[in-house]
Design a protein around this motif. Structure first.
Motif, mmCIF file in Angstrom:
data_model
loop_
_atom_site.group_PDB
_atom_site.id
_atom_site.type_symbol
_atom_site.label_atom_id
_atom_site.label_comp_id
_atom_site.label_asym_id
_atom_site.label_seq_id
_atom_site.Cartn_x
_atom_site.Cartn_y
_atom_site.Cartn_z
ATOM 1 N N ARG A 160 0.821 -1.280 0.064
ATOM 2 C CA ARG A 160 0.100 0.178 0.108
ATOM 3 C C ARG A 160 0.693 1.146 -0.076
ATOM 4 O O ARG A 160 1.698 1.281 0.908
ATOM 5 C CB ARG A 160 -0.977 -0.131 1.141
ATOM 6 C CG ARG A 160 -1.998 1.189 1.179
ATOM 7 C CD ARG A 160 -2.765 0.966 2.435
ATOM 8 N NE ARG A 160 -3.541 -0.034 2.368
ATOM 9 C CZ ARG A 160 -4.612 -0.173 1.963
ATOM 10 N NH1 ARG A 160 -5.319 0.886 1.250
ATOM 11 N NH2 ARG A 160 -5.280 -1.415 1.866
ATOM 12 N N TRP A 161 0.551 2.112 -0.768
ATOM 13 C CA TRP A 161 1.274 3.219 -1.042
ATOM 14 C C TRP A 161 0.504 4.396 -0.815
ATOM 15 O O TRP A 161 -0.445 4.670 -1.276
ATOM 16 C CB TRP A 161 2.000 3.707 -2.384
ATOM 17 C CG TRP A 161 3.238 2.621 -2.641
ATOM 18 C CD1 TRP A 161 3.366 1.593 -3.271
ATOM 19 C CD2 TRP A 161 4.559 2.758 -2.174
ATOM 20 N NE1 TRP A 161 4.630 0.777 -3.293
ATOM 21 C CE2 TRP A 161 5.148 1.712 -2.404
ATOM 22 C CE3 TRP A 161 5.057 3.973 -1.309
ATOM 23 C CZ2 TRP A 161 6.901 1.811 -2.194
ATOM 24 C CZ3 TRP A 161 6.457 3.743 -1.055
ATOM 25 C CH2 TRP A 161 7.442 2.618 -1.309
ATOM 26 N N GLN A 162 1.076 5.321 0.132
ATOM 27 C CA GLN A 162 0.199 6.462 0.464
ATOM 28 C C GLN A 162 1.176 7.739 -0.073
ATOM 29 O O GLN A 162 2.525 7.712 0.299
ATOM 30 C CB GLN A 162 0.149 6.890 1.872
ATOM 31 C CG GLN A 162 -0.743 5.512 2.506
ATOM 32 C CD GLN A 162 -0.807 5.469 3.959
ATOM 33 O OE1 GLN A 162 0.283 5.806 4.528
ATOM 34 N NE2 GLN A 162 -2.042 5.293 4.395
ATOM 35 N N SER A 164 1.774 12.155 -0.519
ATOM 36 C CA SER A 164 1.238 13.480 -0.267
ATOM 37 C C SER A 164 2.258 14.636 -0.907
ATOM 38 O O SER A 164 3.563 14.385 -0.858
ATOM 39 C CB SER A 164 1.338 13.626 1.113
ATOM 40 O OG SER A 164 1.011 15.088 1.454
ATOM 41 N N PRO A 185 -1.170 11.745 4.532
ATOM 42 C CA PRO A 185 -1.580 11.235 2.974
ATOM 43 C C PRO A 185 -2.426 11.870 2.344
ATOM 44 O O PRO A 185 -3.737 12.090 3.018
ATOM 45 C CB PRO A 185 -1.805 9.807 3.375
ATOM 46 C CG PRO A 185 -2.038 9.638 4.816
ATOM 47 C CD PRO A 185 -1.444 10.900 5.397
ATOM 48 N N GLU A 186 -2.524 12.236 1.010
ATOM 49 C CA GLU A 186 -3.614 12.490 0.102
ATOM 50 C C GLU A 186 -4.292 11.605 -0.834
ATOM 51 O O GLU A 186 -5.566 11.720 -1.120
ATOM 52 C CB GLU A 186 -2.751 13.729 -0.599
ATOM 53 C CG GLU A 186 -2.760 14.901 0.314
ATOM 54 C CD GLU A 186 -1.717 16.119 -0.245
ATOM 55 O OE1 GLU A 186 -1.508 15.859 -1.743
ATOM 56 O OE2 GLU A 186 -1.538 17.004 0.206
ATOM 57 N N GLN A 187 -3.235 10.692 -1.215
ATOM 58 C CA GLN A 187 -3.866 9.507 -2.028
ATOM 59 C C GLN A 187 -3.455 8.263 -1.744
ATOM 60 O O GLN A 187 -2.141 8.457 -0.854
ATOM 61 C CB GLN A 187 -3.551 9.875 -3.602
ATOM 62 C CG GLN A 187 -4.166 10.967 -4.320
ATOM 63 C CD GLN A 187 -3.522 11.374 -5.701
ATOM 64 O OE1 GLN A 187 -2.546 11.836 -5.693
ATOM 65 N NE2 GLN A 187 -4.555 10.830 -6.471
ATOM 66 N N GLU A 188 -3.889 7.224 -1.998
ATOM 67 C CA GLU A 188 -3.164 5.826 -1.644
ATOM 68 C C GLU A 188 -3.691 4.815 -2.512
ATOM 69 O O GLU A 188 -5.016 4.972 -3.214
ATOM 70 C CB GLU A 188 -3.308 5.386 -0.113
ATOM 71 C CG GLU A 188 -4.832 5.208 0.303
ATOM 72 C CD GLU A 188 -4.851 4.634 1.767
ATOM 73 O OE1 GLU A 188 -5.444 3.372 1.870
ATOM 74 O OE2 GLU A 188 -4.500 5.236 2.592
ATOM 75 N N TRP A 189 -3.049 3.835 -2.875
ATOM 76 C CA TRP A 189 -3.216 2.697 -3.775
ATOM 77 C C TRP A 189 -2.480 1.589 -3.133
ATOM 78 O O TRP A 189 -1.584 1.521 -2.731
ATOM 79 C CB TRP A 189 -2.847 2.914 -5.345
ATOM 80 C CG TRP A 189 -3.080 4.167 -5.735
ATOM 81 C CD1 TRP A 189 -4.472 4.463 -6.314
ATOM 82 C CD2 TRP A 189 -2.345 5.510 -5.692
ATOM 83 N NE1 TRP A 189 -4.612 5.665 -6.940
ATOM 84 C CE2 TRP A 189 -3.210 6.296 -6.740
ATOM 85 C CE3 TRP A 189 -1.224 5.666 -5.362
ATOM 86 C CZ2 TRP A 189 -2.693 7.564 -6.846
ATOM 87 C CZ3 TRP A 189 -0.674 6.986 -5.627
ATOM 88 C CH2 TRP A 189 -1.393 8.012 -6.435
ATOM 89 N N HIS A 205 6.147 10.108 0.642
ATOM 90 C CA HIS A 205 5.365 8.869 0.380
ATOM 91 C C HIS A 205 5.647 7.694 1.469
ATOM 92 O O HIS A 205 6.718 7.799 2.049
ATOM 93 C CB HIS A 205 5.733 8.230 -1.203
ATOM 94 C CG HIS A 205 7.106 8.017 -1.115
ATOM 95 N ND1 HIS A 205 7.982 9.116 -1.411
ATOM 96 C CD2 HIS A 205 7.961 6.973 -1.267
ATOM 97 C CE1 HIS A 205 9.457 8.680 -1.539
ATOM 98 N NE2 HIS A 205 9.577 7.320 -1.439
ATOM 99 N N ASN A 206 4.741 6.893 1.639
ATOM 100 C CA ASN A 206 4.844 5.714 2.515
ATOM 101 C C ASN A 206 4.480 4.517 2.242
ATOM 102 O O ASN A 206 3.268 4.448 1.615
ATOM 103 C CB ASN A 206 3.864 6.331 4.157
ATOM 104 C CG ASN A 206 4.161 5.115 4.989
ATOM 105 O OD1 ASN A 206 5.215 4.578 5.263
ATOM 106 N ND2 ASN A 206 3.346 5.121 5.876
#
Length: 388
Positions: A160-162, A164, A185-189, A205-206
């Motif tokens: 999972r990547w978050q 920003s 985080p602003e988006q994640e996939w 990123h995380n």
């Protein structure tokens, strides 16, 4: 070490196809995304599930020639240890919340170099290395910024990547890593095998492992202005000769003997203005600097080198390829390899640039006498090798 890993991942070479950018052309990607904004690419490499297993990565992390790190999160604290590791180190790891990372995997696996070749739409001069990480569920290195572009290609498992675009770059004070303290985080996939995420520099990123997973990070060099200026001044020191010596035949009495006079400052200013360079100096500097091996990289010379005639017969029959550790660039009738510059004729340049571009010369490729001499010199230095 190269021989040990020669066949590792070869079963996946045929699976490696040209990078797909989700229907975006390479020109559009460079114009609209490169160094500008992130891009999620589903199924960038169809059928790709990695080049090596977790056990093989762990074995590589135990090798003294490899650059490896282990990041463990325990009781809310981050812990960092550098390799090489022992089997006992890795056997004692907890069941979750840790990550093993190995840099320069392309120095050990031919299939890793083949993977990097899929990113040739970015010049070789910008490419850094292929880093491979393994993490069990919950593993990661924390939210952070990178100062360079990176493609994050998922191998086995899922992550999972978050991300920003935040400007807050405060870090956790007592962490051994530059972990962001206030990550928003602003988006994640969730990325599955073959998926890829491109991130420009300084995009927070995380990545968190959803299960046992491996991620292949294709990183690019982005030297700071300070580093470029410092290294260029070092280059000028080694390559520019200045005549003359400071003198002051018209020295005047000073009220304060400790004072650096205006006359001295003016003369030194005139001396420093003599420092000049041209585009050729910049080309040579960049070629030498950007092809210079990292400090931990060493080349093993052949114990019993072939004679020049036998070497030439073999490369005509089998071809030749760069050592996996070699870095090779080209300029204006110049070839740069591992921090060295070779000024060659126009014909020789046309012959050797194929090796610089493709990192190999195919069998029966006709080359002239000058190119043969240069190739033999590189062979003796351990920079290239015969293809088997």
């Amino acid at each position: 070490m190269i021989n040990v890993w020669k066949n590792c991942g070869e079963q996946n070479i045929n699976k490696i196809q040209a990078i797909a950018l989700g229907g975006i052309t390479l020109k559009d990607f460079l114009r609209d995304y490169w160094q500008k904004r992130p891009l999620l690419i589903r199924n960038a490499l169809p059928g790709f599930d990695g080049l090596l297993t977790p056990d093989e990565l762990m074995r590589l992390a135990c090798d003294e020639d490899a650059q490896s790190r282990l990041v463990v999160q325990k009781k809310g604290k981050w812990h960092l240890k550098h390799g090489p590791f022992s089997d006992n180190d890795l056997a004692r790891l907890p069941k979750k919340q840790w990550t093993l990372l190995v840099q320069d995997v392309n120095h050990f696996l031919p299939s890793a170099r083949d993977l990097l070749s899929r990113f040739r739409f970015i010049p070789h001069a910008r490419l850094d290395d292929l880093m491979v990480s393994f993490a069990p569920k919950g593993g990661g290195v924390g939210p952070h910024f990178d100062s360079y572009d990176v493609f994050l290609l998922q191998g086995m498992g899922s992550r999972r990547w978050q991300i920003s675009a935040q400007q807050d770059d405060q870090f956790i004070a007592d962490a051994p890593l530059r972990v962001l303290r206030n990550f928003q985080p602003e988006q994640e996939w969730v990325l599955e095998a073959g998926d890829m995420l491109y991130l420009p520099p300084h995009y927070a990123h995380n990545g968190i492992a959803e299960d046992d997973c491996m991620t292949y990070s294709i990183g690019f060099r982005a030297p700071s202005h300070h580093e470029l200026i410092t290294q260029f001044l070092n280059y000028l020191q080694d390559n520019v000769a200045m005549e003359g010596r400071y003198s002051d035949p018209d020295l005047q009495l000073q009220l304060h003997s400790s004072k650096i006079s205006a006359a001295m400052q003016s003369q030194v200013n005139s001396i420093l203005k003599k420092i000049k360079w041209n585009r050729s100096d910049i080309e040579d500097f960049l070629g030498i600097y950007l092809s210079e091996p990292k400090t931990h990289v060493f080349f093993e010379q052949p114990a019993k080198p072939l004679t020049p005639n036998i070497f030439q017969q073999k490369i005509k029959k089998n071809g030749v390829q760069l050592n996996l550790k070699s870095r090779m660039l080209s300029g204006n009738n110049k070839i740069f390899i591992n921090g060295e510059v070779y000024k060659v004729s126009t014909n020789t340049y046309k012959e050797l640039i194929k090796l610089a571009d493709d990192q190999e010369l195919l069998p029966f490729y006709e080359i002239g006498s000058e190119a043969k001499k240069v190739l033999y010199q590189w062979y003796v230095s351990g920079y290239i090798m015969n293809k088997n």
